[in-house]
Design an enzyme around this catalytic site. Sequence first.
Site, PDB file in Angstrom:
ATOM      1  N   TRP A 127      -2.510 -30.007 -21.343  1.00  0.00           N
ATOM      2  CA  TRP A 127      -1.756 -30.289 -22.570  1.00  0.00           C
ATOM      3  C   TRP A 127      -1.699 -31.809 -22.761  1.00  0.00           C
ATOM      4  CZ3 TRP A 127       4.071 -31.099 -22.844  1.00  0.00           C
ATOM      5  CH2 TRP A 127       4.546 -30.992 -24.159  1.00  0.00           C
ATOM      6  N   ASP A 208       4.359 -26.141 -14.633  1.00  0.00           N
ATOM      7  CA  ASP A 208       4.816 -26.098 -16.026  1.00  0.00           C
ATOM      8  C   ASP A 208       4.760 -24.640 -16.479  1.00  0.00           C
ATOM      9  OD1 ASP A 208       5.481 -26.476 -18.650  1.00  0.00           O
ATOM     10  OD2 ASP A 208       3.915 -27.958 -19.077  1.00  0.00           O
ATOM     11  N   ALA A 210       5.594 -22.608 -19.480  1.00  0.00           N
ATOM     12  CA  ALA A 210       5.981 -22.604 -20.897  1.00  0.00           C
ATOM     13  C   ALA A 210       5.796 -21.231 -21.534  1.00  0.00           C
ATOM     14  CB  ALA A 210       5.168 -23.644 -21.663  1.00  0.00           C
ATOM     15  N   LYS A 243       8.826 -20.344 -26.497  1.00  0.00           N
ATOM     16  CA  LYS A 243       7.876 -19.323 -26.951  1.00  0.00           C
ATOM     17  C   LYS A 243       8.395 -17.922 -26.650  1.00  0.00           C
ATOM     18  CE  LYS A 243       5.390 -23.133 -26.959  1.00  0.00           C
ATOM     19  NZ  LYS A 243       4.524 -23.861 -27.810  1.00  0.00           N
TER      20      LYS A 243
END
Length: 394
Positions: A127, A208, A210, A243
Amino acid sequence: MFDDLTAPEADKILRLMAMFAADGRVDKVDLGVGVYRDPAGHTPIMAAVRRAEAAIAAEQVTKSYVGLSGDPAFCSALRDLILGDVVAPERVALCATPGGTGAVRQALELARHVSPDAAVWMPTPTWPNHPSMVGHLGQTANSYRYYDEATGGLDREGMLADLAQAKAGDVVLLHACCHNPTGADLRMEDWRTVGDVLDATGAVPFIDMAYLGFAEGLTEDATGTRHLAARLPEVLIAASCSKNFGLYRERVGLCLAVTSGPGPRAAVAGTMAHLNRQTFAFPPDHGARVVQTILGDAELRQMWEAELTGMRETMNANRAALADALRAETGSDRFGFLGAHRGMFSLIGADPAQVDRLREDHGIYVVGDGRMNVAGLTPDTIPRVARAIADVMG
Ligand code: LMR
């Protein structure tokens, strides 16, 4: 003070968002920023979220401050969702943050506070805000091989060879699931091997997370993270509820640090609270309260899990339908990897000129490196998108 200032360039995802907003074509298709769309093309507020918000509005009696690290009930509910019972809670320091990006930032701040000279190892690609934040904080950025464009899968040998170069105390960034931007994830045996390499080097994983629940399921998507948390003395985790709860703009995140025991845990928790105080003081509460309400209520939780399953199935159906449509358009299985990837993103293998043509000739927006948000597709747009990809990449 400002007369000679030039603003830093926005990253490629944000630049694309601005271009899409400025495009007047009614049939433009946004496959850029990572936002889920249902088959009708909407990004709905989840029904469980609406119910929780109504309950909060009816029952909340104050908006006074909660705490520098957020509400402990939110933090522990999300910790349990992520880690299950693989680590004793007495080993895990927690702080709520503004979104998953806030959690990434606070985890990096914590690492820098403790070891200013440690390198942060990031996968290639990753990212774009990861290296950007590492650079902003003045940390040493190292990259490790991750994705093999030729196969659409992992470059396992390259990854392990590079990670073996990490030094004790370095930080190794991993994506828990739904790797952004490639969609290619570690399998369980990869998590085991990576755990062995990290154990041998003494480097600390920084995961991470997400997209928990977007790949295979809530428990399945956490198994790699849980393995490292059980296997190693120290692990950093940045979790997002943007999300999986659809709470993008409410900014709900959690920074977790698995430590070797209660003493270090207390010191890390105090340091996290201090870092929150230096940056924004109190993290936002509304979205965190929504998440806590849902996770703490059996009926709302069941409702949320069913909605999350629906989102995951929609994304996987989009993947399968696009791969099929591309098979028909190109007469080859060249894009078959789209069906095997998981989560919102895949790299379609388009070069920058092809990405420009998709946008200019067809009104289809994907990020400059060829990253497509498959969660932005709908049954209506899939045939057009497949034709356009076949046209510009054929
Ligand atoms: C993305 O990668 O598109 C999302 O995570 C949104 C963002 O903040 O970049």
